[in-house]
Design an enzyme around this catalytic site. Structure first.
Site, PDB file in Angstrom:
ATOM      1  N   ARG A  67       1.027  -1.661  -0.108  1.00  0.00           N
ATOM      2  CA  ARG A  67       0.075   0.024  -0.576  1.00  0.00           C
ATOM      3  C   ARG A  67       0.947   1.370  -0.125  1.00  0.00           C
ATOM      4  NH1 ARG A  67      -3.768  -2.928   3.688  1.00  0.00           N
ATOM      5  NH2 ARG A  67      -1.724  -3.666   4.508  1.00  0.00           N
ATOM      6  N   LYS A 178       1.944 -19.356   6.616  1.00  0.00           N
ATOM      7  CA  LYS A 178       1.141 -20.897   7.260  1.00  0.00           C
ATOM      8  C   LYS A 178       1.011 -19.594   8.502  1.00  0.00           C
ATOM      9  CE  LYS A 178       4.055 -20.302  11.802  1.00  0.00           C
ATOM     10  NZ  LYS A 178       4.177 -20.716  12.827  1.00  0.00           N
ATOM     11  N   ASP A 207       5.404 -23.612   4.459  1.00  0.00           N
ATOM     12  CA  ASP A 207       6.231 -24.208   6.086  1.00  0.00           C
ATOM     13  C   ASP A 207       7.847 -24.035   5.634  1.00  0.00           C
ATOM     14  OD1 ASP A 207       7.044 -25.086   9.017  1.00  0.00           O
ATOM     15  OD2 ASP A 207       5.120 -26.809   8.687  1.00  0.00           O
ATOM     16  N   HIS A 208       8.021 -23.056   6.698  1.00  0.00           N
ATOM     17  CA  HIS A 208       9.831 -22.709   6.268  1.00  0.00           C
ATOM     18  C   HIS A 208      10.290 -24.243   6.819  1.00  0.00           C
ATOM     19  CE1 HIS A 208       9.660 -21.071  10.241  1.00  0.00           C
ATOM     20  NE2 HIS A 208      10.802 -21.420  10.340  1.00  0.00           N
ATOM     21  N   LYS A 212      14.510 -26.767   6.163  1.00  0.00           N
ATOM     22  CA  LYS A 212      15.801 -26.401   6.619  1.00  0.00           C
ATOM     23  C   LYS A 212      16.808 -27.996   6.402  1.00  0.00           C
ATOM     24  CE  LYS A 212      13.980 -24.432  10.757  1.00  0.00           C
ATOM     25  NZ  LYS A 212      15.089 -23.512  11.094  1.00  0.00           N
ATOM     26  N   GLU A 246      11.521 -22.795  22.458  1.00  0.00           N
ATOM     27  CA  GLU A 246      12.077 -21.596  22.644  1.00  0.00           C
ATOM     28  C   GLU A 246      11.967 -20.807  23.652  1.00  0.00           C
ATOM     29  OE1 GLU A 246      10.013 -19.805  18.827  1.00  0.00           O
ATOM     30  OE2 GLU A 246       8.577 -20.454  20.165  1.00  0.00           O
ATOM     31  N   ASP A 265       0.363 -22.380  16.729  1.00  0.00           N
ATOM     32  CA  ASP A 265       1.566 -21.588  16.118  1.00  0.00           C
ATOM     33  C   ASP A 265       2.997 -22.614  15.922  1.00  0.00           C
ATOM     34  OD1 ASP A 265       3.455 -19.602  15.858  1.00  0.00           O
ATOM     35  OD2 ASP A 265       4.328 -19.726  17.265  1.00  0.00           O
ATOM     36  N   HIS A 270       4.611 -27.257  11.765  1.00  0.00           N
ATOM     37  CA  HIS A 270       6.110 -27.500  12.206  1.00  0.00           C
ATOM     38  C   HIS A 270       5.837 -28.930  12.852  1.00  0.00           C
ATOM     39  CE1 HIS A 270       7.053 -23.673  10.923  1.00  0.00           C
ATOM     40  NE2 HIS A 270       6.939 -22.951  12.646  1.00  0.00           N
ATOM     41  N   LYS A 370       7.381 -21.472  25.049  1.00  0.00           N
ATOM     42  CA  LYS A 370       7.928 -20.490  25.093  1.00  0.00           C
ATOM     43  C   LYS A 370       8.836 -20.490  26.384  1.00  0.00           C
ATOM     44  CE  LYS A 370       6.763 -17.325  21.118  1.00  0.00           C
ATOM     45  NZ  LYS A 370       7.504 -17.765  20.486  1.00  0.00           N
TER      46      LYS A 370
END
Lengths: 520, 407
Positions: A67, A178, A207-208, A212, A246, A265, A270, A370
């Site tokens: 934008r 995602k 899905d990164h 990997k 994490e 998440d 994943h 987390k």
């Protein structure tokens, strides 16, 4: 190793015998959300790295759509800043940048403005002529998912979504990020929206994790070695533990996380990808559908949770305030953008079963969260103990079972824990770890996940992208748990101390079975 | 007088017959030391044996540094042979070392054998027992091999792959022919490869890329003229056209072009060859030296430092005889098209340029280091089998210089 089969074998005789016989056709990548964080941190640096390491043809072109009223030059400057800040090959190589940047364009448009798409179509037609991109277009939606349907519709209206591209020449593909929906119903609705414009084989759900190196290495380890697959089943495997931990909190992503939670998440995408790669049967080949067929079979073999099982086999938790590394950290409910009474989980532990011939009776334990002790992603295959009769009186009750652990991050690698005799007159056994490290240990930086995935999409290889049925089956599983949790609002949502391995209930979940989580 | 530092001064001298035993001891000592510091023990594992042959002890030191940089990717036993024919005597001396770098997770073991002139012929009997059983063995020959010698033949017979560098050879006509001859004779037991071939990979890729598009592909079979320029030093110095011929050999072998006639203005430069494609159409091949280009061996230490410290103001350089430009002219149905890949003045980049009627192809600049021009050895250690494309290119190159065998 090229995991995916060469989907576009060249007719060019000079390509014979080259390490990559696959070659990228000239194309334009149109990035919606071109001024956003994902484009800035990941996409532009990944595309530059691909240009530097040269799988990209000279015609390759990027059109950023957003934008903001940027000029081409301003967009190029933003790209340069992104690369200098986030590329693993920074600082930018000026000569390579010079030619790469000539292929960067910007198109200002609201995502729901029809006239903006007409302008985009004209620009693409012009670029196809001027840069020789042949009507091949990839549309990357780096936007909130709520725009996916609108963008798909408007691309279609502008004649940009057809399988055969413009005027019957070239092709169109669309990449979506995602989360793909927030439950089964919304995922199906979203897919229905996209399907109005794009067929399933044009849709690349990214899905990164699948990009990997070490995730791809799961397949190589299993199917490229003769020694693992024969023991990769219920006869030899006691349990499988998948940890995605994490040590950071939600930071500035509180708004997003409130809606998602750890389950949506991490688990739905994943962790399910890791689970299916570890548990699937050998595919007949490494073609996109053969691999994904096998992954879907795994998801179908996971029995849906009954309500009573959810209480027993799932644990959720939320990190409270505390201290990590000597620093005071906020609890989840004190994070910006988070409801002070939030019941969103920041930790999940699950016990899953896979009811098929290979895995019957082998529990799969998953945990993610987390603000845990450390950042680590690992799949651990824990083998059954041998009878220790031979070694009675040598402290065999303290022996560790053999564990093959596949570390996804950090320190990517494989390690095998096994027993060995301590040298000396006595028969004493000790566990020793045999480590094999990939990644940084190779002395070269592996390509970023996005580099691999963007390249695969350009090549038309969707093996490492999620197919719609994979998405739907995993949502089906997640929905059952989420619904049960939401029905019992009073159910426990234990708080856990930051820097620990989550709530004690997670330990109880696995200890009930006479097992423990791996100490990582 | 400058004191020349012995590159192997820290290595432990051992008797030839006790190399294995002493290495066992050194690993045990190393692990005991690690255990004392609380660090985890390292496993002594190798994925290959790399035998490296050079005629200079100084070069051996440089090459050993390169081997160490490979060790995290290819944990190996390295047997470095320094055999100087000018060093008179009958002895072969051995030195050993183990190394562990827990930061980079690289580890390995080195055995340096220094052979005096009269003992060189006995090297196979010393080297071959040191090759780790059951693992691939690579023989990396630095410089021009002593073609036809029994020592060379025996070492090749004990190896799975011989790695040479046509860029380090001095008499291209003889070398290409001898290499092809060796390749044909040893095909059953040992594959042959060339670091120059690996270093050329980006050039092959760029040229191939011109013709990836179906619209451009027909121009490939309509090529009329191919010019390959290679780096040469001063005009009166010896030139090395080996890489240029190898590249031309690749094109010819892929496209079925055969040598018909050679017009040589000198022994090793400015050569013109008339080739014929499978339809009998003529293609003119020119191989030209580009004089005054700074050249060095890629593994020499100052160069190696430059390679891995991009951004330093070191003078630009290329490997001896490196490709400088490729130019292809084609004519299809009366339409003339040109395809050029040219090394930039900084010698580190190459830019493509093509003019094709009615087809737009933007120019592209690539950084040759980033696509592997200067790190060829690691790539060599990744594969074991025969590279048929290389072998066919070598055969064609040998035929160009007039010494090849007709298969």
């Amino acid at each position: 190793m090229e995991i995916a089969l060469a989907s576009q074998q060249s007719q060019n005789p000079l390509r014979v015998g080259m390490r990559s016989a696959r070659n990228v056709a000239p194309c334009v990548m149109v990035i919606f959300g071109a001024t956003g964080d994902l484009t800035h941190r990941k996409l532009l640096p990944a595309l530059y790295n691909l240009a530097l390491e040269h799988p990209l043809p000279p015609q390759f072109t990027v059109v950023g759509v957003a934008r903001r009223p940027f000029s081409n030059e301003e967009f190029r400057q933003q790209a340069l800043d992104s690369i200098n800040q986030f590329s693993r090959r920074r600082p930018v190589n000026e000569r390579v940048w010079d030619t790469f940047s000539k292929g960067l364009y910007y198109h200002q448009s609201q995502f729901d403005d029809k006239s903006g798409y007409e302008g985009l179509a004209k620009l693409l037609e012009q670029l196809d002529q001027e840069r020789g991109t042949g009507g091949n277009h990839i549309f990357y939606l780096a936007t909130p998912p709520s725009f996916y349907g609108t963008i798909g519709d408007l691309l279609n209206s502008a004649g940009l979504a057809s399988q055969d591209g413009n005027g019957g020449q070239g092709w169109s593909r669309i990449i979506v990020e995602k989360p793909f929906g927030h439950d089964l119903e919304s995922a199906m609705a979203l897919n229905k929206e996209l399907n109005k414009a794009f067929k399933e084989d044009q849709i690349y759900r990214i899905d990164h994790y699948l990009g990997k190196e070490t995730v791809q290495n799961i397949m190589v380890l299993r199917f490229g070695n003769g020694i693992f697959e024969p023991i990769w089943d219920r006869r030899y495997v006691d349990n499988v533990q998948i940890t995605v931990a994490e040590n950071i909190g939600v930071d500035s992503r509180g708004d997003y996380y409130e809606e998602a939670g750890a389950m949506r998440d991490m688990v739905q995408n994943h962790m399910m990808q890791l689970l299916t790669l570890v548990a699937m049967e050998p595919p007949t080949n490494f073609g996109a559908n053969a691999v994904r067929d096998e992954k879907v079979k795994v998801l179908r073999a996971i029995p849906p949770f009954a309500e009573a099982e959810i209480a027993a086999d799932t644990v959720r938790g939320q990190y409270g305030p505390g201290m990590v590394g000597g620093e005071v950290v906020r609890g989840y409910r004190q994070e910006p953008g988070v409801n002070p009474n939030s019941r969103t989980e920041t930790f999940v532990a699950l016990k899953l079963a896979i009811e098929n011939w290979r895995w019957a009776g082998v529990p799969f334990y998953l945990r993610t969260g987390k603000r845990l002790t450390k950042r680590i992603t690992e799949v651990a295959i824990q083998f059954k103990r041998p009878p220790y009769l031979l070694f009675q009186g040598t402290g065999t009750d303290q022996m560790q079972p053999n564990v093959l652990s596949l570390r996804i991050q950090p320190n990517e690698g494989i390690s095998l824990l096994f027993e060995a005799k301590v040298p000396g007159q006595e028969m004493q056994l000790r566990s020793v770890n045999m480590d094999f490290l990939y990644g940084s240990s190779f002395g070269v930086e592996p390509p970023e996940a996005y580099e691999r995935l963007l390249l695969d999409c350009m090549l038309g290889d969707s093996t490492l992208f999620t197919r719609i049925d994979e998405t739907e089956y995993s949502w089906q599983l997640i929905d059952a748990i989420e619904h049960a949790w939401s029905r019992s609002l009073a159910a426990a949502l234990p708080q856990y101390e930051p820097g620990t391995w989550g709530p004690k209930e997670a330990d109880a979940l696995i200890e009930r079975d006479g097992r423990t989580w791996r100490r990582l | 007088m400058t004191q020349v530092q012995d590159p192997f001064a820290t290595m432990r001298p051992v008797e030839l017959g006790k190399v294995e035993q002493e290495l066992d001891n050194m690993w045990r000592d190393a692990n005991a030391h690690l255990a004392a510091t609380g660090a985890p023990a390292v496993s002594r594992n190798s994925v290959l044996t790399l035998v490296l042959y050079t005629t200079s002890r100084t070069y051996a030191g440089h090459l050993l540094e390169v081997v160490h940089t490979l060790s995290s990717q290819h944990p190996s036993r390295a047997v470095i042979v320094a055999a100087d024919p000018k060093d008179e005597g009958d002895e072969i001396q051995a030195q050993i070392a183990t190394f562990v770098n827990t930061d980079t997770n690289s580890y390995g073991e080195d055995i340096v054998l220094t052979a005096q002139s009269n003992a060189i012929k006995h090297l196979p009997g010393v080297v071959l027992p040191l090759i780790v059983s059951g693992l691939p063995a690579f023989l990396w020959w630095s410089g021009e091999p002593p073609w036809g010698s029994e020592m060379l033949e025996s070492l090749i017979d004990g190896s799975d792959r011989l790695i040479v560098d046509i860029g380090e050879m001095t008499h291209i006509e003889r070398s290409l022919g001898a290499l092809e001859n060796l390749m044909l004779r040893k095909a059953a037991r040992c594959a042959i490869s060339d670091t120059s071939w690996t270093a050329q990979a980006p050039w092959r890729d760029l040229v191939a890329q011109f013709f990836d598009s179906p619209a451009v592909l027909p121009y490939l079979s309509a090529a009329e003229r191919v010019s390959v320029d290679f780096a040469a030093g001063e005009e009166d110095a010896q030139e090395n056209s080996g890489q240029a011929y190898l590249f031309a050999g690749w094109l010819a072998s892929r496209l079925g072009w055969k040598t018909q006639q050679t017009h040589a203005r000198s022994m090793d430069a400015n050569r013109q060859h008339t080739l014929r494609d499978t339809n009998g159409r003529a293609i003119l091949l020119e191989v030209n030296p580009r004089y005054g280009v700074n050249q060095r061996n890629w593994w020499e230490p100052d160069i190696y430092a430059t390679t891995f410290n991009a951004g330093q103001d070191a003078p630009p350089w290329v490997r001896p005889g490196a490709l400088m430009s490729i130019h292809i002219t084609a004519r299809l149905e009366g339409k003339r098209a040109t395809f050029t890949v040219a090394r930039e003045q900084d010698l580190a980049h190459a830019t493509t340029l093509c003019h094709i009627p009615d087809i737009a192809v933007p120019s592209q600049t690539i950084h040759l280091d980033s696509v592997g021009e200067r790190e060829p050895i690691s790539e060599q250690l990744r594969s074991l089998g025969h590279d048929s494309v290389y072998e066919e290119a070598l055969t064609a190159a040998a035929q160009f210089v007039g010494t090849g065998k007709i298969r």
